[in-house]
Every structure is written in structure tokens, then in C-alpha cells.
Enzyme design. Structure first.
Site, PDB file in Angstrom:
ATOM      1  N   GLU A  69       0.834  -1.209   0.000  1.00 27.59           N
ATOM      2  CA  GLU A  69       0.000   0.000   0.000  1.00 27.59           C
ATOM      3  C   GLU A  69       0.866   1.255   0.000  1.00 27.59           C
ATOM      4  O   GLU A  69       0.567   2.239  -0.676  1.00 27.59           O
ATOM      5  CB  GLU A  69      -0.936  -0.004   1.212  1.00 27.59           C
ATOM      6  CG  GLU A  69      -2.042  -1.043   1.127  1.00 27.59           C
ATOM      7  CD  GLU A  69      -2.806  -1.178   2.422  1.00 27.59           C
ATOM      8  OE1 GLU A  69      -2.161  -1.399   3.467  1.00 27.59           O
ATOM      9  OE2 GLU A  69      -4.034  -1.075   2.398  1.00 27.59           O
ATOM     10  N   TYR A  70       1.955   1.237   0.794  1.00 28.65           N
ATOM     11  CA  TYR A  70       2.866   2.384   0.816  1.00 28.65           C
ATOM     12  C   TYR A  70       3.478   2.593  -0.564  1.00 28.65           C
ATOM     13  O   TYR A  70       3.542   3.723  -1.068  1.00 28.65           O
ATOM     14  CB  TYR A  70       3.973   2.168   1.846  1.00 28.65           C
ATOM     15  CG  TYR A  70       4.961   3.309   1.888  1.00 28.65           C
ATOM     16  CD1 TYR A  70       6.065   3.331   1.033  1.00 28.65           C
ATOM     17  CD2 TYR A  70       4.785   4.379   2.752  1.00 28.65           C
ATOM     18  CE1 TYR A  70       6.961   4.381   1.041  1.00 28.65           C
ATOM     19  CE2 TYR A  70       5.675   5.436   2.765  1.00 28.65           C
ATOM     20  CZ  TYR A  70       6.758   5.423   1.916  1.00 28.65           C
ATOM     21  OH  TYR A  70       7.634   6.466   1.932  1.00 28.65           O
ATOM     22  N   ASP A  71       3.930   1.490  -1.181  1.00 25.40           N
ATOM     23  CA  ASP A  71       4.551   1.604  -2.495  1.00 25.40           C
ATOM     24  C   ASP A  71       3.568   2.169  -3.519  1.00 25.40           C
ATOM     25  O   ASP A  71       3.953   2.940  -4.402  1.00 25.40           O
ATOM     26  CB  ASP A  71       5.063   0.235  -2.960  1.00 25.40           C
ATOM     27  CG  ASP A  71       6.248  -0.244  -2.138  1.00 25.40           C
ATOM     28  OD1 ASP A  71       6.994   0.604  -1.617  1.00 25.40           O
ATOM     29  OD2 ASP A  71       6.420  -1.469  -2.003  1.00 25.40           O
ATOM     30  N   LEU A 117      17.431   3.369  -0.707  1.00 25.72           N
ATOM     31  CA  LEU A 117      17.542   2.685  -1.989  1.00 25.72           C
ATOM     32  C   LEU A 117      16.245   2.844  -2.761  1.00 25.72           C
ATOM     33  O   LEU A 117      15.158   2.807  -2.185  1.00 25.72           O
ATOM     34  CB  LEU A 117      17.826   1.189  -1.799  1.00 25.72           C
ATOM     35  CG  LEU A 117      19.209   0.784  -1.296  1.00 25.72           C
ATOM     36  CD1 LEU A 117      19.216  -0.693  -0.936  1.00 25.72           C
ATOM     37  CD2 LEU A 117      20.270   1.070  -2.348  1.00 25.72           C
ATOM     38  N   ASP A 147      23.090  -9.032  -2.326  1.00 25.04           N
ATOM     39  CA  ASP A 147      22.820  -9.482  -0.957  1.00 25.04           C
ATOM     40  C   ASP A 147      21.319  -9.621  -0.770  1.00 25.04           C
ATOM     41  O   ASP A 147      20.547  -8.925  -1.437  1.00 25.04           O
ATOM     42  CB  ASP A 147      23.300  -8.441   0.074  1.00 25.04           C
ATOM     43  CG  ASP A 147      24.789  -8.494   0.321  1.00 25.04           C
ATOM     44  OD1 ASP A 147      25.334  -9.601   0.346  1.00 25.04           O
ATOM     45  OD2 ASP A 147      25.386  -7.416   0.494  1.00 25.04           O
ATOM     46  N   LYS A 149      17.967  -8.537   0.890  1.00 22.77           N
ATOM     47  CA  LYS A 149      17.510  -7.288   1.510  1.00 22.77           C
ATOM     48  C   LYS A 149      16.900  -7.645   2.859  1.00 22.77           C
ATOM     49  O   LYS A 149      15.790  -8.161   2.941  1.00 22.77           O
ATOM     50  CB  LYS A 149      16.494  -6.568   0.631  1.00 22.77           C
ATOM     51  CG  LYS A 149      16.098  -5.202   1.178  1.00 22.77           C
ATOM     52  CD  LYS A 149      15.110  -4.499   0.261  1.00 22.77           C
ATOM     53  CE  LYS A 149      14.767  -3.126   0.821  1.00 22.77           C
ATOM     54  NZ  LYS A 149      14.149  -3.211   2.168  1.00 22.77           N
ATOM     55  N   CYS A 448     -23.117   4.822  18.265  1.00 21.07           N
ATOM     56  CA  CYS A 448     -24.157   5.701  18.821  1.00 21.07           C
ATOM     57  C   CYS A 448     -25.506   5.539  18.145  1.00 21.07           C
ATOM     58  O   CYS A 448     -26.472   6.198  18.534  1.00 21.07           O
ATOM     59  CB  CYS A 448     -23.710   7.156  18.748  1.00 21.07           C
ATOM     60  SG  CYS A 448     -23.630   7.801  17.052  1.00 21.07           S
ATOM     61  N   CYS A 463     -20.225   8.951  10.451  1.00 20.34           N
ATOM     62  CA  CYS A 463     -21.216   9.218  11.479  1.00 20.34           C
ATOM     63  C   CYS A 463     -21.321  10.732  11.620  1.00 20.34           C
ATOM     64  O   CYS A 463     -20.305  11.410  11.807  1.00 20.34           O
ATOM     65  CB  CYS A 463     -20.810   8.581  12.808  1.00 20.34           C
ATOM     66  SG  CYS A 463     -21.889   9.024  14.188  1.00 20.34           S
ATOM     67  N   CYS A 468     -20.843  11.599  19.109  1.00 19.47           N
ATOM     68  CA  CYS A 468     -20.645  10.145  19.075  1.00 19.47           C
ATOM     69  C   CYS A 468     -19.516   9.759  20.024  1.00 19.47           C
ATOM     70  O   CYS A 468     -18.422  10.345  19.966  1.00 19.47           O
ATOM     71  CB  CYS A 468     -20.313   9.694  17.660  1.00 19.47           C
ATOM     72  SG  CYS A 468     -19.886   7.938  17.527  1.00 19.47           S
TER      73      CYS A 468
END
EC number: 6.5.1.2
Length: 799
Positions: A69-71, A117, A147, A149, A448, A463, A468
Site C-alpha cells: 500500500e505504501y509503495d 535505496l 545481498d 535485503k 451511537c 457518522c 458520538c
């Protein structure tokens, strides 16, 4: 100063971290289309969201969204900034490494920046990276060191004459937290380097991790002792290193795995390696463990084959990994390619697809947030995904549930990518039995029972009841949280208990609690109650206008917008009187944000809250500002509109506090030295930024003079005027002599050091005579038209 590129002396070429000088990016055609208001607002929202999630992930270790989601958010912002380059600014998450440094541990500047990176998720993206590399350097070698990650905490360990002396977390890439005592307890970290050819000084960079098996045992011990269970190995590693009590750290199964170096100072000669693979071999000789499965790949195709092979057996590896890091092996080619503003041009992280598992969707529960938004949450039959037990996942909104075709009782595919909150990918329709039931979004608030509305053009249900209980509870929690007033020592669980018990009905109620009130609660003794009251009182008297605006929770107003408002209005009275047209004249505030601010101040309940805040003394004015003129909403500030950048080690306050003070004086904070910079404020050992500023003729001011200027309330710099008092040439030359160029990792020979060594961390009188500091000839100095004298120290840039 001369630089050494893998042993050959060449002309000095400091790392240029200004984004506009990115050779690889320069090949893209410029776009000058008019920017639609919708795109401008979306970019501003994405920047605010990404900064918030960066802080949650890197600083607080409490991520709220998955890596995927971040990407997606990050790539959307990159797309907007590529389509309309004018949207890009130095404060964008696409131009930075990371987020800000936490309070609580001592802060220290990295000698050389620890870069992030760039990522790739497909073979096409890997191929595009290779093409950009060859466009920038046609004769670049084809071999890469690869390597795994690792999913841990990045930091730097420093050795003087072969002996471990200090350790810093990466922090924001320029300033980290000092964790020397904690790292001294890590059993595989060498306290003294092996061999006779150790450097005089070396900064070794790597990752602190916890192996999967050790993580399981750690959580078992935590459970047996009634302690908090860790969500994943990364959180456990990060929390362990940041412990102030090193006996706790010593009991944690931490490992340090080295993957590179920063500054290296040699006794003489040149660097004993010309490739990254050679560096890794030398690190192992000195006693460091390095990432498992590291390998030299002869070509880009071989790199991709390595990536696929490692991904196929990632579950069998001893540590958590989420991809492969590929670095061009030849260090001379690395040097030639250099860096963008946030990452090396010669290295890339190839990310694995998210890990997945099958489980059952038992239920969907709807939660109510502080703005009244109803968020559906998937309740899952517990399942292990990537070594972590998952039982809940956010579904965001009704549209997502419909788009994915989810039904209660479905078998579903769940994925996570190294963080806490997973995602429901899709239902396994082929496994349906006929007993599944459709989910119906509630028409009334589950807290509520008030009607729920979905405003036109929005995906969220809300709401509409301002009273509430859930809205009130979450609003009060937000008010004192890190995203709000940032009250240290007042935990969310205590606030929730006070609100749910009816003891507090608004943020003001928290500040009216007494020690005796709190001691009536179980597990709240005299000391805890006193600390609670003291923390709230300190927040009340020490609050800034920025933090109060954040705490109010005005829709669409994040921290950056709050800073803009606090820099342009003396207090909340002035902000309340501003009309939409006035607000829209400010940076990053469009019609939607302006309308949200006006709506907040038009609400009678909000106005009542503000008057109650004023009554208890929680009514800060803009920092360091005189009262506004009669009838004026905005004021002219000492640094109004100027771009300011800090560099070097500050002695009076931390970097974050200094930037806050500059913003309060009307400045915009820059992230790198460019021609548009108005003022560079320097502390001890300022490095390459000072050298570059001198070359560009940018005004330079010492830390002490800068704070004296703020205290006087009168600016000593104007971007449109010449410097009032320049440093005499003799002092300028003395101040600039042997200033190290620190754009990236470098190697120096000890015999070349004269006077006050650039590696000396002493303060006081020694710092006064530090040749890396500017001269004290006046409040400001400039070297326009002068070339900074070169020292004889040799440098080598390494990642």
C-alpha cells in the site's frame, strides 16, 4: 582536497545531492503543462500521508499500512511529479531518505549521509534501471554484488584504531540516534577489529536483525513472563536497540550484519579494495558477519536469476528478507554514477512479491475514527503469514469489499510484506460452499446508532453525530498523541479508559485531572499519577502553535499544513478570522483544505472547545513573533519566504528543533544546497554542504549568530540584498582551509591531517579552532568568486 576513486587520484568532484543535477533523470523531457488543482491537492495529500507513514514505520515501529500500500501511494506521487515537475519540491518524500529523529536518545550527525535505496518490483523495472545506468555511464561494468535485503534496523558502527567507539541508527539519513551502549551488548559485533591493517577510523554500515528461530523463542519468553509480544522480528530488533536499559538489550538475540562502509580514514596509501565484493571480503577478515547468500553476479541477467532463486526459498532462510539488493561491483563506476537526492544511482532494491496465506473471513467489524469515518476491519481465522500470526486486516471502505467480492465465511488469500497490518487480496471463490453470506454496510453508527452518510464524491461513510462516543474518544486520544500535542507519558490506553468511564469528555478534561483523581484507578499509584499530571502540564505550557493546530484534528490539515498556518498567523484567533481567499494564497492550501478550515471554525462546538483551551492557558502564539498589527491576520516574519538549510553538528538544540524555530520565523527548510538556497546555517564539521554553498555564493551563518538573530527578531539576511558584513579574506581563508568534502563515504590518510583533525569529536575550545568550521568574522560570510582551498586528504566515496 583530492579524491581517490578506487586508488586513482582524480579531480575533486563532491557528491551532488541536488535533485536537479541527477544525470539519469536529466534525460527525461521537461513537462510544463498547467497543473490541475485536483493534481496539486492530491500531491499535497500524498506527501502528507507518506510522511506520516514514514514516521510510523521508521521512527515509531507501528506501521498502519502494508509495504504494498505504501509503495502504491509512493508511485502515485512519483507519477504526478513526473507528469508535472513543478509539483516536486525538496520536502517531497520522493526527494528524501526518510523521516525525523526521535527524542529520548542523544542525536548525532552522520559524517556521511546514509542513503536509502530505490525499489523495483518487476524485471521490466530492473531493465529500466540498467538502461538508465548505461545512459549515464556507457562503459559501466556489468558485474553486481547481490545481498538479501534484510528486514531489520539499519545503523552505523564506528571504530577508532580498530576499537569500537560508537553506534548510530540511520535516523533520517543525516542525523541518527546514539545507541553505543546497546550495540556493545550485541554478541557478534566485534569490539576490536582483527588483523594489523585496520583503518585509523572506519564507519561500518549494516543491519541489526533477529533470526526467525530466535524470534519465536523471544516471544515465548515474553509470553511466559506476561510481557508484550512482538509483532515481527524487525520491530523486536528496533525496540531492543533503542532500549535505554542495556540489560534488556543484552537479553535479546540481536545480530549485526555488515553490508558497507561510510567514512574510512587510512594510515597511508589508498583503499585496499576496488570492488564491493572486495570490501565485503575485507569486512569478514576484520571480524564482521555479513548477510547470508551474498554473491557476485556477472551480468544483469544473472542478478535476476539470483533474485528468482532466492525468492523461491526465502522461507527457508534463517532471517526475514523482503528482496535483493544489487550494487554495481566496481567502486570507480559507483563513484562516476554518484547519487540522486535520496539514493545511489548504482544500486537498487529488487523487492519480492508479498507473502501470502489462506484463511477464513469470519466477520467484518466496523470501527469509527475521530473524524466519524467508518472503517471495516476483516476478522480472520488466525493464520501465520511470513512468520507472524495474522487475525485482522483493514478493508478500508465499502467499495473495496464490493470490488473484491468478499462474503462472510469466505476462504480468502491474505498477504503481508514485512509489516504489521496485512491485506485481504481476494476471496477463493472456487472454494465456496454456499454457506457464505453477503456483508451489508451498516446504515447506523455501531457506536451511537446515529444515521450514517456517504458524502457525494467520497468513498467513506461517516457518522454525523458530533457527540458520538467513538468520535469523542478518538479525538481526545489524537489530541495528546504524537500526531497531535505529543504529550509524553500519557498513553492511549489510559486516555481510552478515562473517556469510556465518563471521567473525561473533551481534551480540556485531561488537563483538569488531579493526582487524587487519577489515584482512584487501579494500577495508578502516586508516582504514575504525578507523572501523568506533570506531563500534561508541561504540554499545556510548552505547546507550540503548530502542535496545537495538529491536535485539533482539522480535516485535511496535516503537520506540513499546520506549519504553514502557524508561520502565517499569530494565533488561533487570527486563523479563525481568515477567509477562504486568504487561506488559498498560502502554499499547498487549495479550496478543499481552505473550506475544511473554515468549516472547523464555523462549528459552535469547536469554538466552545477553543474558548475552554484558552481558559486553561493552552493558547500558544506563533513562536518568536511580536503581536500582530491591529486588524491584520498575517504578519511579516524575520525569515519570511527564505530557504534555509542546516548542516554540521548543532550544539544548542537538535536539528529538528532548529528547523522548527526557522519555520516559526517564516523560513522554508531546504534539504540540499542548490542555487535557490538563501541561507546555510553551519554547526561543527559542516562538510560538503558548506563547500558547495561557498562555490555558489550562498550566504553562510554560524549557529550562534543564527540563534542571536532569531532572539533579536530582526533578520540579518535578505535574499534580494548583498551581505551587510563580509568576513575579511584572511579569516575566510583560514576558516575554509581543509574543510572536508563529505558528499559520500571517503578515505583519508592520517599523515595528511593538520591542525584540528576532522575526525575529532571534541567540543569547546577545540571546536572553536576546528578548520572545518567557518570563520567568526561577522554574522555572515560568503566566498563568492573564491575557490575553496583544497586539503591533501584523499577521499573515496562508498555506499
Amino acid at each position: 582536497m583530492t579524491e581517490v576513486k578506487t586508488g586513482r587520484v582524480v579531480d575533486d568532484a563532491p557528491v551532488n545531492d541536488a535533485p536537479e543535477n541527477n544525470a539519469a533523470e536529466a534525460t527525461s523531457p521537461a513537462r510544463h503543462d498547467a497543473i490541475p488543482e485536483e493534481a496539486r491537492q492530491r500531491a499535497a495529500q500524498l506527501r502528507a500521508d507518506l510522511e506520516r507513514h514514514n514516521r510510523l514505520y521508521y521512527e515509531l515501529d507501528t506501521p498502519e499500512i502494508s509495504d504494498a500500500e505504501y509503495d502504491a501511494l509512493y508511485r502515485e506521487l512519483v507519477g504526478l511529479e513526473t507528469r508535472w515537475p513543478a509539483l516536486r519540491d525538496e520536502a517531497s518524500p520522493t526527494q528524501r531518505v526518510g523521516g525525523e529523529v526521535l527524542e529520548g536518545l542523544e542525536k548525532q550527525a552522520h559524517t556521511l549521509r546514509m542513503y536509502s535505496l530505490d525499489n523495483a518490483f518487476s524485471r521490466d523495472e530492473w531493465g529500466a534501471f540498467i538502461q538508465r545506468m548505461y545512459n549515464a555511464l556507457p562503459d559501466a561494468p556489468s558485474a553486481f554484488w547481490c545481498d538479501p535485503k534484510m528486514d531489520g534496523l539499519a545503523l552505523e558502527v564506528i571504530y577508532e584504531n580498530g576499537v569500537f567507539t560508537s553506534a548510530l541508527t540511520r535516523g533520517n539519513g543525516e542525523v541518527g540516534e546514539v545507541v553505543t551502549a546497546a550495540m556493545r551488548t550485541v554478541r557478534n559485533l566485534p569490539l576490536a577489529l582483527r588483523g594489523d591493517d585496520v583503518p585509523r577510523r572506519i564507519e561500518v554500515r549494516g543491519e541489526v536483525v533477529i533470526a526467525k528461530a530466535d524470534f519465536e523463542q523471544l516471544n515465548a519468553r515474553q509470553s511466559a513472563a506476561g510481557g508484550k509480544l512482538f509483532a515481527n522480528p524487525r520491530n523486536a530488533a528496533a525496540g531492543s536497540v533503542r532500549q535505554l536499559d542495556t540489560t534488556v538489550t543484552a537479553g535479546r538475540p540481536l545480530q549485526f550484519l555488515a553490508y558497507g562502509v561510510g567514512q574510512v580514514v587510512l594510515e597511508g596509501g589508498t583503499a585496499p579494495w576496488t570492488t564491493h565484493s572486495g570490501l565485503m571480503a575485507r569486512l569478514r577478515e576484520w571480524g564482521f558477519d555479513t548477510p547470508p547468500e551474498g554473491r557476485l553476479c556477472a551480468s544483469p541477467d544473472e542478478v535476476w536469476a539470483y533474485y528468482e532463486a532466492l525468492g523461491a526459498r526465502r522461507e527457508s532462510l534463517a532471517i526475514e528478507i523482503d528482496g535483493v539488493v544489487a550494487k554495481l561491483d566496481d567502486t570507480e563506476a559507483q563513484e562516476a554514477l554518484g547519487f540522486t537526492a535520496r539514493a545511489p544511482r548504482w544500486a537498487l532494491a529488487l523487492k519480492f512479491p508479498a507473502m501470502q496465506a489462506r484463511t477464513r473471513l469470519d466477520d467484518i467489524r466496523v470501527q469509527v475514527g475521530r473524524t466519524g469515518v467508518l472503517t471495516p476491519v476483516a476478522i480472520l481465522e488466525p493464520v501465520r503469514v511470513g512468520g507472524v500470526e495474522v487475525s485482522r486486516a483493514t478493508l478500508h471502505n465499502e467499495d473495496e469489499i464490493r470490488a473484491k467480492g468478499l462474503m462472510l465465511g469466505d476462504m480468502v488469500l491474505v498477504q503481508r510484506a514485512g509489516d504489521v497490518i496485512p491485506e485481504v487480496v481476494r476471496p477463493l471463490v472456487e472454494e465456496r460452499t454456499g454457506d457464505e453470506r453477503p456483508f451489508v454496510f451498516p446504515e447506523n453508527c455501531p457506536e451511537c446508532d446515529s444515521p450514517v452518510v456517504r458524502p457525494q464524491g467520497e468513498v467513506a461513510h461517516r457518522c454525523v453525530n458530533v457527540m458520538c462516543p467513538a468520535v469523542r474518544r478518538q479525538s481526545i486520544i489524537h489530541f495528546v498523541s504524537k500526531a497531535g500535542l505529543d504529550v509524553r507519558g500519557v498513553g492511549e490506553r489510559w486516555v481510552q479508559q478515562l473517556v469510556d468511564g465518563g471521567h473525561v469528555t473533551s481534551p480540556v478534561g485531561l488537563f483538569l485531572l488531579t493526582k487524587l483523581d487519577l489515584m482512584r484507578f487501579e494500577r495508578m499509584g502516586p508516582t504514575s499519577a504525578a507523572n501523568f499530571v506533570t506531563a500534561l502540564d508541561a504540554a499545556r505550557t510548552g505547546a507550540t502553535l503548530v502542535r496545537l493546530i495538529c491536535a485539533l484534528g482539522i480535516r485535511h490539515v496535516g503537520e506540513q499544513t499546520a506549519r504553514t498556518l502557524a508561520a502565517n498567523f499569530t494565533d488561533l484567533d487570527a486563523l479563525r478570522e481568515a477567509d477562504a481567499e486568504t487561506l488559498q494564497q498560502l502554499p499547498d492550501i487549495g479550496p478543499e483544505v481552505a473550506g475544511s478550515i473554515r468549516s472547523f471554525f464555523a462549528n459552535e462546538g469547536n469554538l466552545e472547545l477553543l474558548e475552554r483551551l484558552r481558559a486553561i492557558g493552552l493558547w500558544p502564539k506563533r513562536q518568536d513573533a511580536p503581536p500582530a498589527s491591529e486588524g491584520a491576520d498575517a504578519i511579516v516574519l524575520p525569515l519570511q519566504g527564505l530557504k534555509v538549510l542546516f548542516t554540521g553538528s548543532l550544539t544548542r538544540v537538535g536539528r529538528t528543533e532548529a528547523e522548527d524555530m526557522a519555520r516559526a520565523a517564516g523560513a522554508n527548510i531546504a534539504s540540499s544546497v542548490t542555487k535557490s538556497l538563501d541561507l546555510l546555517v553551519v554547526g561543527g564539521k559542516p562538510g560538503s554542504k558548506l563547500e558547495k554553498a561557498r562555490k555558489l555564493g550562498i550566504r553562510v551563518m554560524e549557529e550562534a549568530d543564527f540563534f542571536a538573530m532569531l532572539a533579536s527578531g530582526v533578520a540579518s539576511v535578505d535574499a534580494s540584498e548583498a551581505v551587510a558584513e563580509e568576513t575579511p579574506p584572511s579569516q575566510e581563508a583560514a576558516g575554509a582551509e581543509d574543510a572536508p568534502s563529505q558528499g559520500a563515504a571517503h578515505v583519508r590518510t592520517a599523515s595528511d591531517e593538520t591542525g584540528s583533525a576532522s575526525g575529532d569529536d571534541s567540543r569547546g575550545a577545540a571546536a572553536e579552532n576546528d578548520p572545518a568550521r567557518p570563520a567568526r568574522g561577522g554574522a555572515m560570510s560568503t566566498a563568492e568568486g573564491e575557490d575553496v582551498p583544497r586539503g591533501r586528504a584523499e577521499q573515496l566515496k562508498l555506499f
